[in-house]
Design a protein around this motif. Structure first.
Motif, mmCIF file in Angstrom:
data_model
loop_
_atom_site.group_PDB
_atom_site.id
_atom_site.type_symbol
_atom_site.label_atom_id
_atom_site.label_comp_id
_atom_site.label_asym_id
_atom_site.label_seq_id
_atom_site.Cartn_x
_atom_site.Cartn_y
_atom_site.Cartn_z
ATOM 1 N N GLU A 118 0.631 -1.392 -0.200
ATOM 2 C CA GLU A 118 0.057 -0.143 -0.077
ATOM 3 C C GLU A 118 0.962 1.231 0.155
ATOM 4 O O GLU A 118 0.636 2.148 -0.706
ATOM 5 N N ASP A 119 2.030 1.101 0.749
ATOM 6 C CA ASP A 119 2.847 2.422 0.831
ATOM 7 C C ASP A 119 3.750 2.406 -0.325
ATOM 8 O O ASP A 119 4.791 3.094 -0.159
ATOM 9 N N ASN A 120 3.896 1.258 -1.184
ATOM 10 C CA ASN A 120 4.820 1.484 -2.388
ATOM 11 C C ASN A 120 6.431 1.303 -1.888
ATOM 12 O O ASN A 120 7.273 2.086 -2.194
ATOM 13 N N LEU A 121 6.558 0.600 -0.632
ATOM 14 C CA LEU A 121 7.669 0.450 0.235
ATOM 15 C C LEU A 121 8.847 -0.577 -0.602
ATOM 16 O O LEU A 121 10.003 -0.257 -0.316
ATOM 17 N N LEU A 122 8.232 -1.342 -1.420
ATOM 18 C CA LEU A 122 9.308 -2.578 -1.934
ATOM 19 C C LEU A 122 9.685 -2.051 -3.356
ATOM 20 O O LEU A 122 8.918 -1.890 -4.138
ATOM 21 N N SER A 123 10.880 -2.558 -3.557
ATOM 22 C CA SER A 123 11.475 -2.448 -4.786
ATOM 23 C C SER A 123 10.815 -3.705 -5.726
ATOM 24 O O SER A 123 10.323 -4.570 -5.245
ATOM 25 N N GLU A 124 11.087 -3.458 -7.303
ATOM 26 C CA GLU A 124 10.753 -4.666 -7.975
ATOM 27 C C GLU A 124 11.389 -6.132 -7.414
ATOM 28 O O GLU A 124 10.653 -6.918 -7.590
ATOM 29 N N GLU A 125 12.722 -5.963 -7.081
ATOM 30 C CA GLU A 125 13.448 -7.355 -6.642
ATOM 31 C C GLU A 125 12.704 -7.664 -5.360
ATOM 32 O O GLU A 125 12.569 -8.917 -5.544
ATOM 33 N N GLU A 126 12.654 -6.846 -4.407
ATOM 34 C CA GLU A 126 11.903 -7.469 -3.162
ATOM 35 C C GLU A 126 10.465 -7.828 -3.470
ATOM 36 O O GLU A 126 10.106 -8.866 -2.709
ATOM 37 N N GLN A 127 9.721 -7.208 -4.347
ATOM 38 C CA GLN A 127 8.443 -7.649 -4.782
ATOM 39 C C GLN A 127 8.763 -9.227 -5.196
ATOM 40 O O GLN A 127 7.668 -10.116 -4.934
ATOM 41 N N TYR A 128 9.436 -9.080 -6.203
ATOM 42 C CA TYR A 128 9.724 -10.487 -6.781
ATOM 43 C C TYR A 128 10.212 -11.599 -5.689
ATOM 44 O O TYR A 128 9.539 -12.846 -5.768
ATOM 45 N N PHE A 129 10.971 -11.313 -4.588
ATOM 46 C CA PHE A 129 11.213 -12.478 -3.768
ATOM 47 C C PHE A 129 10.053 -12.639 -2.653
ATOM 48 O O PHE A 129 9.690 -13.875 -2.297
ATOM 49 N N PHE A 130 9.457 -11.575 -2.487
ATOM 50 C CA PHE A 130 8.169 -11.899 -1.396
ATOM 51 C C PHE A 130 7.072 -12.996 -2.502
ATOM 52 O O PHE A 130 6.638 -13.870 -2.024
ATOM 53 N N LYS A 131 6.686 -12.523 -3.717
ATOM 54 C CA LYS A 131 6.014 -13.431 -4.479
ATOM 55 C C LYS A 131 6.526 -14.849 -4.598
ATOM 56 O O LYS A 131 5.682 -15.606 -4.558
ATOM 57 N N ARG A 132 7.832 -14.865 -4.850
ATOM 58 C CA ARG A 132 8.217 -16.262 -4.610
ATOM 59 C C ARG A 132 8.099 -16.807 -3.555
ATOM 60 O O ARG A 132 7.873 -18.210 -3.785
ATOM 61 N N GLY A 133 8.223 -16.416 -2.377
ATOM 62 C CA GLY A 133 7.887 -17.117 -1.116
ATOM 63 C C GLY A 133 6.427 -17.424 -1.024
ATOM 64 O O GLY A 133 6.073 -18.530 -0.481
ATOM 65 N N ARG A 134 5.636 -16.480 -1.377
ATOM 66 C CA ARG A 134 4.294 -16.498 -1.437
ATOM 67 C C ARG A 134 3.559 -17.573 -2.145
ATOM 68 O O ARG A 134 2.827 -18.407 -1.861
ATOM 69 N N ASN A 135 4.147 -17.942 -3.453
ATOM 70 C CA ASN A 135 3.654 -18.959 -4.252
ATOM 71 C C ASN A 135 4.504 -20.092 -4.149
ATOM 72 O O ASN A 135 4.134 -21.220 -4.784
#
Length: 141
Positions: A67-84
């Motif tokens: 919501e706060d746009n806190l994560l970089s693209e790379e950080e979002q990628y690793f979050f999604k990797r863990g989530r999925n």
């Protein structure tokens, strides 16, 4: 082993392995924070820590980061990797969706730790502490 070989290795880890480390890394920040705050009795430490480290709290925190746009693209990628990631454990006292999102949160912390981004790790951990303490993230049993 060269530094670039190490980077390739952690980038090839699955999301669950990243989350395994990230869980411990984030928990150390929280434990340190609670001790620094003067919380020393074991039952109080555990009860207070849950407000920061429960699956529901972590899912809420990652939602606020987005919501706060806190994560970089790379950080979002690793979050999604863990989530999925395919996990063979199941959620305790929470939905499967919340559990998976919290696994992504932990994978993000695992990635930051393994990639040597200590300053960013500290920044995000402190941000999380601030969100919980401000009441922006509410822990629910």
């Amino acid at each position: 082993m060269s530094e670039s070989d190490k980077n390739i290795e952690f980038k090839q880890l699955n999301g669950v392995a990243l989350a395994y480390l990230g869980d411990a890394v984030y928990e150390v920040y929280i434990r340190r924070h609670l001790i620094d705050e003067g919380v020393t009795r074991p039952n109080h430490l555990q009860r207070k820590a849950t407000k920061y480290v429960s699956a529901k709290a972590q899912a809420g925190l990652i939602s606020l980061m987005e919501e706060d746009n806190l994560l970089s693209e790379e950080e979002q990628y690793f979050f999604k990797r863990g989530r999925n990631a395919k996990s063979y454990t199941h959620a305790k006292n929470t939905s499967v969706v919340t559990y998976r999102v919290s696994t992504g949160f932990e994978a993000l912390f695992g990635f930051l730790s393994l990639s040597g981004q200590k300053e960013r790790l500290t920044e995000l951990a402190q941000w999380c502490i601030n969100q919980v303490e401000s009441g922006r993230v509410v822990y629910e049993k």
